[in-house]
Design an enzyme around this catalytic site. Structure first.
Site, PDB file in Angstrom:
ATOM      1  N   GLY A 152     -19.453  -2.420  -1.667  1.00 45.36           N
ATOM      2  CA  GLY A 152     -20.814  -2.352  -1.677  1.00 45.36           C
ATOM      3  C   GLY A 152     -21.355  -3.890  -1.902  1.00 45.36           C
ATOM      4  CB  SER A 153     -24.600  -5.298  -3.003  1.00 49.34           C
ATOM      5  OG  SER A 153     -25.359  -4.298  -2.343  1.00 49.34           O
ATOM      6  CB  THR A 154     -19.715  -6.617  -5.196  1.00 45.31           C
ATOM      7  OG1 THR A 154     -18.663  -5.892  -4.707  1.00 45.31           O
ATOM      8  CG2 THR A 154     -20.265  -6.158  -6.568  1.00 45.31           C
ATOM      9  CG  LEU A 155     -17.280  -7.952   0.878  1.00 41.16           C
ATOM     10  CD1 LEU A 155     -16.252  -8.067   0.131  1.00 41.16           C
ATOM     11  CD2 LEU A 155     -17.259  -6.889   2.071  1.00 41.16           C
ATOM     12  N   GLY A 192     -26.011  -0.250  -1.449  1.00 39.25           N
ATOM     13  CA  GLY A 192     -24.796  -0.926  -0.888  1.00 39.25           C
ATOM     14  C   GLY A 192     -24.567  -2.083  -1.615  1.00 39.25           C
TER      15      GLY A 192
END
Length: 576
Positions: free
Chosen positions: A295-298, A576
């Protein structure tokens, strides 16, 4: 009275017959003498070997298994001597009363014991493995012919479930089955020895003849784990899983400067001292084996490579209105219309639309190379058995929509360990650090992925994400500056996104001015109402990090009143 006839008493052998008989007798004596000389002289070794087989035995000598300690010398796994009870069915003589007493001591039915000691074709049969010394002593006091003890060892884990997924466990033969015990089996096990003994006709050892091979003890292992931080991580994770009614969870704590694993814990867990509690679900080392869409950690990795190649900077304006982005037939959405944002705000407020626009300005190969150099799609080489590599598909197979969604962590899979390691890039000034489960005594060199300038700029953005207006203000820690990123993603089950089933994550580090610790948190399927990473995973980070900073005596880098109170806003939510 029997009378012998005179003519019979006077019978005489002919001369040639006498000579023949005498010759045969002499030849027989010579043959016997020659055979005896041959066997006792020229074939002495053979005879001795056959004789020794009747009373001489070679028995194995167990090697002490190496001890496992944490980085400060605290024992995490140790072997203690224990006995096993065995029988020689050919010499066992047991009375009904002795059989009843033996059955009670071994907690085994009389019928089962009787069946084993009557196996006439066997000279060795276990009655019970790993019997406590007190019970073994009582058994020997029964003085049952043919019942013996053999020395073995049993592994003991003082931390019980708190370090279960790090250490793993050994089987009844003291061979590693999971975790460190399996990964470092050859080093820990040592080498068996052997000795020659003389046994009597009842199978008892009456004399030691010689040591054939001295056992070589296993090596002690000093892990990078800090048991104090490990304990703290496990306790906080357990509370979070319970509060959020989650299916499972994991926490990884890394030293940002060396890549050493200071803590690794998963739930559900098990107690390695109680093998009956172990099942496949509890055995899973989820932080290394389970993969999920990050998700948004990427998002920081997408933004970092775009900054590195000069496409954007922290102040570049991105139009995210009206909160959607059409890519072919697909629509990318933010949870609300965020309007015009700077790149720094795209990270702070976790805008899918803004990140996707940045990704689509890049060549797919450029983006793939960033993910690849960050360690996604490959093993971390932590040493754990069964570690997953995750999935990073070749860039030449990406469709446009896939490049857009991959920028915010969809269409790519990773383990929590990979994710934690990847954040060493931002915490160490642009270098990807190698992962180690063993304590490091030498400086650790990393592999440069982005420039120090880009890494520092990203660190400032990640720090904004933990302040009011960002998605993770619950990660704030009194007296310390914190940087990090939340992630919330639908679970993939059988290739389909499951409705209302989420993976909530947070990855961050502190102190942000000079990062020392990186902590990654994953909560699987929270079902108590909250599911966003900022609301579910960030508080776990806060509690584990604040405790770990105190344990390691890391000095504050902010005023004690630096934590800013806030009211929940839509920016705290993300998809996300």
């Amino acid at each position: 009275m029997i009378k012998i006839k005179p003519e019979l008493a006077q019978i005489k052998l002919s001369a040639w017959r006498s000579i023949l008989l005498l010759s045969l007798l002499v030849l027989g004596l010579v043959s016997l003498a020659g055979r005896a000389a041959y066997l006792q002289g020229m074939h002495h070794d053979f005879l001795q070997q056959k004789g020794e087989l009747r009373y001489s035995r070679v028995i194995e000598m167990n090697a002490d298994r190496g001890m496992i300690t944490d980085r400060n010398g605290q024992i995490l796994a140790i072997s203690s001597p224990i006995a096993s009870v065995y029988a020689d069915p050919k010499v066992v003589k047991i009375t009904p009363e002795q059989l009843k007493q033996l059955s009670g001591l071994l907690e085994t039915s009389m019928a089962e014991i009787d069946d084993r000691i009557k196996r006439e074709n066997s000279r060795f049969v276990y009655l019970k493995r790993q019997v406590v010394p007190d019970t073994a002593e009582k058994i020997m006091k029964l003085k049952i012919p043919g019942i013996f003890l053999s020395s073995e060892s049993k592994r003991y884990y003082p931390e019980s479930e708190f370090a279960a997924h790090v250490l793993g466990f050994t089987d009844i033969n003291d061979e590693g089955q999971e975790g460190v015990e399996r990964g470092w089996q050859d080093s820990l096990a040592g080498e068996l020895g052997s000795r020659r003994v003389i046994k009597d006709n009842k199978g008892r050892i009456v004399e030691d003849i010689e040591n054939i091979r001295t056992p070589k003890p296993g090596q002690d292992l000093v892990l990078s784990i800090d048991r104090r931080i490990q304990y703290r991580a496990h306790v906080e994770l357990k509370d979070a899983v319970k509060i959020n009614k989650a299916k499972a969870g994991s926490v990884v704590v890394l030293d940002a400067q060396t890549g050493e694993i200071l803590a690794l814990t998963n739930l559900p867990a098990y107690n390695p001292n109680r093998r009956s509690t172990i099942n496949n679900e509890r055995l899973r080392n989820r932080a290394l084996i389970d993969t999920f869409e990050p998700g948004s950690t990427l998002k920081p990795f997408t933004v970092a490579i775009a900054m590195e190649v000069g496409k954007i900077n922290a102040d570049t304006l991105m139009q995210t209105s009206p909160g959607t982005l059409q890519v072919g037939r697909k629509t990318i959405r933010d949870v609300n219309n965020k309007g015009e944002l700077t790149v720094a705000q795209v990270i702070q407020q976790s805008s899918n639309v803004g990140t996707a626009k940045i990704a689509l300005s890049l060549e797919s190969q450029t983006m793939w190379e960033m993910f690849n150099r960050s360690g996604f799609g490959m093993l971390t080489n932590s040493g754990f058995p069964g570690e997953a590599s995750g999935i990073l598909r070749p860039y030449n197979k990406w469709r446009t929509i896939e490049q857009a969604t991959m920028s915010y962590g969809h269409g790519i899979s990773t383990s929590l360990m990979q994710l934690a390691r990847a954040y060493t890039i931002f915490a160490s000034g642009g270098e990807l650090k190698p992962i180690s489960l063993l304590k490091q005594t030498m400086p650790v060199m990393g592999q440069r992925v982005i420039s120090r300038h880009t890494a520092l700029a990203m660190s400032r953005m990640l720090e904004m994400a933990t302040k009011p207006g960002g998605t993770a203000p619950l990660a704030q820690i009194s007296g310390y500056r914190v940087a990090g990123k939340t992630g919330t993603a639908h679970k993939l089950i059988d290739g389909q996104y499951a409705n209302k089933r989420y993976i909530s994550t947070f990855v961050g580090y502190a102190p942000a001015s000079n990062p020392r610790l990186i902590i990654a948190v994953m909560i699987d399927e929270p079902s108590a109402g909250k599911y966003f990473g900022g609301a579910v995973a960030a508080p776990v980070f806060n509690k584990v990090m604040s405790g770990a900073l105190r344990i390691m005596n890391i000095p504050p880098d902010a005023p004690a009143n630096n934590v800013v109170t806030f009211t929940a806003t839509p920016e705290m939510d993300e998809e996300g």
